[in-house]
Design a protein around this motif. Structure first.
Motif, PDB file in Angstrom:
ATOM      1  N   CYS A 157       5.599  -7.139   8.149  1.00 58.48           N
ATOM      2  CA  CYS A 157       5.256  -5.885   7.514  1.00 58.48           C
ATOM      3  C   CYS A 157       6.560  -5.129   7.276  1.00 58.48           C
ATOM      4  O   CYS A 157       7.494  -5.224   8.082  1.00 58.48           O
TER       5      CYS A 157
ATOM      6  N   GLN B   4      -3.805   0.380  -2.756  1.00 58.48           N
ATOM      7  CA  GLN B   4      -3.052  -0.848  -3.006  1.00 58.48           C
ATOM      8  C   GLN B   4      -2.320  -0.694  -4.327  1.00 58.48           C
ATOM      9  O   GLN B   4      -2.947  -0.555  -5.381  1.00 58.48           O
TER      10      GLN B   4
ATOM     11  N   ARG C  72      -5.576  -2.723   4.176  1.00 57.24           N
ATOM     12  CA  ARG C  72      -5.903  -1.324   3.943  1.00 57.24           C
ATOM     13  C   ARG C  72      -4.845  -0.459   4.598  1.00 57.24           C
ATOM     14  O   ARG C  72      -4.079  -0.926   5.454  1.00 57.24           O
ATOM     15  N   GLN C  73      -4.834   0.786   4.199  1.00 58.50           N
ATOM     16  CA  GLN C  73      -3.881   1.728   4.773  1.00 58.50           C
ATOM     17  C   GLN C  73      -4.623   3.000   5.118  1.00 58.50           C
ATOM     18  O   GLN C  73      -5.493   3.455   4.361  1.00 58.50           O
TER      19      GLN C  73
ATOM     20  N   GLU D   3      -2.567   5.094   0.910  1.00 62.42           N
ATOM     21  CA  GLU D   3      -3.903   4.529   1.102  1.00 62.42           C
ATOM     22  C   GLU D   3      -4.406   3.727  -0.086  1.00 62.42           C
ATOM     23  O   GLU D   3      -5.573   3.303  -0.095  1.00 62.42           O
TER      24      GLU D   3
ATOM     25  N   TYR E 238       0.836  -1.194   0.000  1.00 59.67           N
ATOM     26  CA  TYR E 238       0.000   0.000   0.000  1.00 59.67           C
ATOM     27  C   TYR E 238       0.868   1.240   0.000  1.00 59.67           C
ATOM     28  O   TYR E 238       1.919   1.280   0.658  1.00 59.67           O
TER      29      TYR E 238
ATOM     30  N   SER F 242      -1.116   0.515   8.629  1.00 55.65           N
ATOM     31  CA  SER F 242      -1.792  -0.459   7.770  1.00 55.65           C
ATOM     32  C   SER F 242      -2.315  -1.623   8.593  1.00 55.65           C
ATOM     33  O   SER F 242      -1.780  -1.944   9.664  1.00 55.65           O
TER      34      SER F 242
END
Lengths: 116, 113
Positions: free
Chosen positions: B91, B54, B67-68, B52, B49, B74
């Motif tokens: 991550c 992808q 999602r971010q 916000e 991401y 995230s």
């Protein structure tokens, strides 16, 4: 699709000996290449990266790697192993398709054991 | 500067449940990527991401989503958990511009029983 092959899932060396961890990649274009190290129960730490600026790349903790396009290789070396080098090492290539350099394809990893 | 943080560090869930993992990137980093690490398959890219959106996606089923948020934090969600989803989820954050390096968090160890 890109792929990375690490020869040898387990390498054992004596303290003070040369460390050589092998990595070959498949890519139709010059990629970005990375070596990461993972200690038990931890995330990945970047050792070094190749981004076409120089074929011999120096990293942290005395490690270096040489990019050889003709051999599609990016082997990691350290002249003298230390006990603290014992960890798992991953070679990775970035997939620059789709406009993003952040999709990494990793090799299966090489566990380095250092004997006293 | 604080590193990448992931919460929780360990999680045990039952088959069929869903789970949400969280990642806080290094301050100023706008790109967050997620990876799954298992003994059998190794490290596999899930998605990335940036601002916000992808920007890239790996080959995982739709049960895996992410999602971010506007602060770059995230989350990733796995629905209808399967035993095979047991893994270390990592991550990584980066500035997201060009070829800057990714910094990895310590991971979340998910066990599905």
């Amino acid at each position: 699709a890109q792929s990375v092959t690490q020869l040898g899932s387990h390498v054992s060396v004596s303290e003070g000996a040369l460390v050589l961890l092998r990595c070959n990649y498949s890519s139709s274009v010059p990629p970005y290449l990375f070596w990461y190290v993972q200690y038990p129960n931890q995330g990945l730490q970047l050792l070094l990266k190749y981004t076409s600026a120089a074929t011999l790349v120096k990293g942290i903790n005395g490690f270096e790697a040489e990019f050889k396009k003709s051999e599609t290789s990016f082997h990691l070396t350290k002249p003298s192993a230390h006990m603290s080098d014992a960890a798992e090492y991953f070679c990775a290539v970035s997939d620059i398709s789709g406009g993003s350099n952040y999709k990494l394809t990793f090799g299966k990893g090489t566990l380095l054991t250092v004997n006293p | 500067k604080a590193g990448v943080t992931q919460t929780p560090r360990y999680l045990i869930k039952t088959r069929g449940q869903q789970v949400t993992l969280s990642c806080s990137p290094i301050s100023g980093h706008r790109s967050v990527s997620w990876y799954q690490q298992t003994p059998g398959q190794g490290l596999q890219f899930l998605f990335e991401y940036f601002s916000e959106t992808q920007r890239n996606k790996g080959n995982f089923p739709g049960r895996f989503s992410g999602r971010q948020f506007s602060n770059s934090r995230s989350e990733m969600n796995v629905s209808t958990l399967e035993l095979g989803d047991s893994a270390l989820y990592l991550c990584a954050s980066s500035l997201g511009q060009g070829n800057d390096e990714q910094y990895f968090g310590p991971g979340t160890r998910l066990t599905v029983t």
